[in-house]
Design an enzyme around this catalytic site. Structure first.
Site, PDB file in Angstrom:
ATOM      1  N   LYS A 130      71.014  25.215 -34.403  1.00 12.33           N
ATOM      2  CA  LYS A 130      69.865  25.307 -34.093  1.00 12.33           C
ATOM      3  C   LYS A 130      68.635  26.231 -33.365  1.00 12.33           C
ATOM      4  O   LYS A 130      67.826  26.615 -33.085  1.00 12.33           O
ATOM      5  CB  LYS A 130      69.678  23.578 -34.100  1.00 12.33           C
ATOM      6  N   SER A 141      66.292  24.734 -15.552  1.00 10.42           N
ATOM      7  CA  SER A 141      65.986  23.961 -16.928  1.00 10.42           C
ATOM      8  C   SER A 141      67.291  24.169 -17.170  1.00 10.42           C
ATOM      9  O   SER A 141      68.103  24.406 -17.846  1.00 10.42           O
ATOM     10  CB  SER A 141      65.255  25.295 -17.533  1.00 10.42           C
ATOM     11  N   ALA A 142      67.172  22.691 -18.175  1.00 12.02           N
ATOM     12  CA  ALA A 142      68.207  22.685 -19.573  1.00 12.02           C
ATOM     13  C   ALA A 142      68.941  23.922 -20.374  1.00 12.02           C
ATOM     14  O   ALA A 142      69.434  23.721 -21.076  1.00 12.02           O
ATOM     15  CB  ALA A 142      67.987  21.095 -20.132  1.00 12.02           C
ATOM     16  N   SER A 143      67.414  24.726 -20.184  1.00 13.79           N
ATOM     17  CA  SER A 143      67.612  25.239 -21.588  1.00 13.79           C
ATOM     18  C   SER A 143      68.098  26.411 -21.286  1.00 13.79           C
ATOM     19  O   SER A 143      68.134  27.302 -20.328  1.00 13.79           O
ATOM     20  CB  SER A 143      66.049  26.405 -21.808  1.00 13.79           C
ATOM     21  N   ASP A 169      60.575  23.315 -13.406  1.00 12.02           N
ATOM     22  CA  ASP A 169      60.990  22.818 -15.316  1.00 12.02           C
ATOM     23  C   ASP A 169      60.490  24.650 -15.734  1.00 12.02           C
ATOM     24  O   ASP A 169      59.612  25.133 -15.802  1.00 12.02           O
ATOM     25  CB  ASP A 169      60.519  21.608 -15.717  1.00 12.02           C
ATOM     26  N   LEU A 170      61.388  25.014 -17.232  1.00 11.13           N
ATOM     27  CA  LEU A 170      60.347  25.997 -18.072  1.00 11.13           C
ATOM     28  C   LEU A 170      59.640  25.672 -18.826  1.00 11.13           C
ATOM     29  O   LEU A 170      58.801  25.235 -19.711  1.00 11.13           O
ATOM     30  CB  LEU A 170      61.384  26.877 -18.537  1.00 11.13           C
ATOM     31  N   ASP A 171      59.968  24.913 -19.581  1.00 10.08           N
ATOM     32  CA  ASP A 171      59.748  24.397 -21.346  1.00 10.08           C
ATOM     33  C   ASP A 171      58.310  23.458 -20.376  1.00 10.08           C
ATOM     34  O   ASP A 171      58.218  21.931 -19.858  1.00 10.08           O
ATOM     35  CB  ASP A 171      60.086  23.611 -22.063  1.00 10.08           C
ATOM     36  N   ILE A 209      66.059  17.254 -22.489  1.00 10.09           N
ATOM     37  CA  ILE A 209      67.314  17.111 -21.974  1.00 10.09           C
ATOM     38  C   ILE A 209      68.095  18.323 -22.965  1.00 10.09           C
ATOM     39  O   ILE A 209      66.769  19.238 -23.243  1.00 10.09           O
ATOM     40  CB  ILE A 209      68.018  16.242 -23.291  1.00 10.09           C
ATOM     41  N   LYS A 232      69.727  16.490 -16.796  1.00 12.30           N
ATOM     42  CA  LYS A 232      68.536  15.203 -16.833  1.00 12.30           C
ATOM     43  C   LYS A 232      68.489  14.096 -17.545  1.00 12.30           C
ATOM     44  O   LYS A 232      68.737  14.045 -18.470  1.00 12.30           O
ATOM     45  CB  LYS A 232      67.319  16.015 -16.688  1.00 12.30           C
ATOM     46  N   THR A 287      57.741  26.434 -24.961  1.00 13.48           N
ATOM     47  CA  THR A 287      58.638  26.083 -26.026  1.00 13.48           C
ATOM     48  C   THR A 287      58.561  25.164 -26.895  1.00 13.48           C
ATOM     49  O   THR A 287      59.552  25.174 -27.702  1.00 13.48           O
ATOM     50  CB  THR A 287      60.076  26.991 -25.772  1.00 13.48           C
ATOM     51  N   SER A 305      69.847  16.692 -27.288  1.00 12.29           N
ATOM     52  CA  SER A 305      69.559  16.505 -28.675  1.00 12.29           C
ATOM     53  C   SER A 305      70.288  16.468 -29.832  1.00 12.29           C
ATOM     54  O   SER A 305      69.442  15.423 -30.972  1.00 12.29           O
ATOM     55  CB  SER A 305      68.562  17.566 -28.623  1.00 12.29           C
ATOM     56  N   ASN A 345      69.053  29.704 -22.077  1.00 11.83           N
ATOM     57  CA  ASN A 345      67.315  30.544 -22.771  1.00 11.83           C
ATOM     58  C   ASN A 345      66.915  30.887 -21.773  1.00 11.83           C
ATOM     59  O   ASN A 345      65.467  32.136 -22.729  1.00 11.83           O
ATOM     60  CB  ASN A 345      66.758  30.226 -24.103  1.00 11.83           C
ATOM     61  N   LYS A 352      62.108  15.426 -25.504  1.00 15.03           N
ATOM     62  CA  LYS A 352      62.167  16.471 -24.045  1.00 15.03           C
ATOM     63  C   LYS A 352      62.901  16.640 -23.068  1.00 15.03           C
ATOM     64  O   LYS A 352      62.930  14.950 -22.224  1.00 15.03           O
ATOM     65  CB  LYS A 352      60.876  16.015 -24.135  1.00 15.03           C
ATOM     66  N   GLU A 383      57.890  19.265 -12.970  1.00 16.17           N
ATOM     67  CA  GLU A 383      58.106  19.242 -14.334  1.00 16.17           C
ATOM     68  C   GLU A 383      57.398  18.365 -14.906  1.00 16.17           C
ATOM     69  O   GLU A 383      55.871  18.148 -14.587  1.00 16.17           O
ATOM     70  CB  GLU A 383      59.353  17.653 -13.561  1.00 16.17           C
ATOM     71  N   ASP A 384      57.893  18.579 -16.714  1.00 11.15           N
ATOM     72  CA  ASP A 384      56.523  17.752 -17.184  1.00 11.15           C
ATOM     73  C   ASP A 384      57.253  16.408 -17.970  1.00 11.15           C
ATOM     74  O   ASP A 384      56.404  15.971 -19.045  1.00 11.15           O
ATOM     75  CB  ASP A 384      56.168  18.491 -18.126  1.00 11.15           C
TER      76      ASP A 384
END
Length: 231
Positions: free
Chosen positions: A77, A115-117, A7-9, A46, A146, A15, A51, A119, A44, A170-171
């Protein structure tokens, strides 16, 4: 263990604070509402669109916007968020992560981002880590976010592996569930009680190590083998 799915964030960098800052500003500017600090945890792990829909539901405005308008709000956003992450530097890499990447690379473990991001490439570039990963799963290429397993399955396939050959880190509880559904070994990071679904949980990123991931993988597969023999 042949691959690690990150996972990233919250794992490579934090971030989440930038995400919520952008969501709060959007909610204030476009919806005339104030998001409470407690709402951050609900966003967090998603996707952006999920979101946005949660925020509209919180504001009792979900029927006031068309799907196209919801998409446009989510993009606004993202513009706010991009301004923030452009400030990221190598100093924003979470503790222990560079050492972990070094050890995994030394042991020829393939690395992929799940990651869901959308970016993720930009964030990794800003952190100076883009070339450290063998693949980045594109969330636009998966049907479900997720806690569905899609992004972890895609991340594994991007490095030519089945998820069963990988450990996922994952966090977020939704992310841990996704890893388990993908049939990878799940390592959770943090003190959230809901992370106990993971095969192993550590308090912080600096507790992660190559040996810990290998041990988690070996123990999980040994248990699977034992259970198979009992049957």
């Amino acid at each position: 263990m042949e691959g690690v799915l990150f996972d990233l964030d919250g794992i490579i960098t934090d971030t989440a604070k930038f995400h919520f800052k952008a969501w709060k500003q959007l909610a204030q500017d476009e919806l005339n509402i104030t998001l409470p600090a407690s709402f951050e945890s609900q966003l967090k792990g998603i996707s952006r669109m999920e979101s946005m829909k949660l925020i509209l539901k919180f504001a009792n405005l979900e029927d006031n916007f068309s799907e196209k308008e919801v998409f446009q709000l989510a993009n606004k956003k993202n513009e706010l968020y991009l301004r923030e992450i452009n400030k990221l530097t190598q100093a924003d890499i979470l503790p222990g992560i560079e050492n972990l990447l070094d050890a995994l690379a030394a042991n020829r473990i393939l690395l992929s981002i799940a990651s869901a991001s959308k970016n993720a490439p930009l964030i990794l570039e800003k952190l100076g880590l883009l070339n450290r990963f063998d693949a980045i799963a594109n969330p636009e290429n998966v049907a479900n976010g997720k806690p569905a397993p899609d992004i972890f399955i895609e991340a594994a396939h991007q490095i030519g592996l089945s998820p069963e050959k990988c450990v996922g880190i994952e966090d977020a509880p939704a992310g841990v569930i996704a890893i388990k559904k993908a049939k990878a070994v799940a390592v959770g990071v943090g003190d959230d009680a809901e992370l106990n679904e993971a095969d192993v949980v550590v308090n912080k990123t600096s507790d992660l190590s190559y040996l810990l991931l290998v041990d988690a993988y070996d123990k999980k597969h040994l248990n699977v083998l034992k259970n198979g023999e009992k049957r």
